[in-house]
Design a protein around this motif. Structure first.
Motif: not given
Length: 204
Positions: A185-190, A192-197
């Motif tokens: 879950n932590e990897l998926e959150r990161r 998503r954040e990197a993709t959004a950036d």
């Protein structure tokens, strides 16, 4: 039987109650496998007899058991008995068991003991088989959960109580699954954040 009678007959002899002594011998014969019983006084004279006639040579056909009859402790003798009798030998009681009866009783006792041992062995084997099957089933369940975790199904959990060694193993597998799922879950959150950036930078 002789030892048991020697205690109860002590009160009868100390009180001079031969009728009671006779009744005790007859009751013992009715209750057990005794062929005859004889009570002798301190001089070896037969005073009470019950059952079959006392054989001339009991060793041939009977198993003979004997015990000394002693006076009961002072103060326990009946009041009509007169002077208290000291703790000494009042006589001797002899009981005879027919050899055939004794052999049959011994054989039956051995058969009962063998049956009890067989029953205990069967019960032990049944309990061991049941415990073995239960343990095997629990280990198989834990193995299936581990297999699904290896196939990337991090939502699966073991359904075993935490008691015992297998329960501790199952709890450890569940803790591992929780940690793996939290890490994913932590990897998926990161991600998503990197993709959004990256998307925000492209739009600039």
């Amino acid at each position: 039987a002789a030892r048991h009678l020697s205690v109860t007959l002590g009160y009868a002899l100390a009180g001079g109650d031969l009728l009671r002594a006779q009744a005790l011998l007859e009751a013992e014969i009715r209750a057990g496998q005794i062929a005859f019983a004889r009570l002798s006084d301190a001089h070896g004279q037969s005073v009470v007899h019950a059952g079959a006639p006392f054989p001339a040579s009991p060793a041939d056909d009977y198993h003979l058991h004997a015990a000394d009859v002693r006076a009961p402790p002072a103060g326990l003798v009946d009041a009509h008995a007169g002077a208290a009798v000291r703790d000494s030998s009042l006589g001797r009681v002899e009981v005879g068991v027919a050899t055939d009866t004794f052999t049959m009783f011994k054989r039956d006792s051995l058969a009962h003991a063998a049956l009890l041992m067989l029953g205990a062995l069967l019960l032990t084997a049944a309990l061991a088989w049941r415990l073995s099957n239960r343990l095997a089933g629990q280990l198989r369940h834990v193995g299936q959960v581990v297999g699904r975790l290896a196939c990337d199904d991090l939502t699966v959990r073991t359904q075993l109580p935490a008691q015992g060694e297998v329960g501790a193993l199952a709890a450890g597998v569940n803790d591992m699954a929780e940690a793996l799922q939290a890490h994913r879950n932590e990897l998926e959150r990161r991600i998503r954040e990197a993709t959004a950036d990256l998307a925000a930078k492209k739009d600039m």
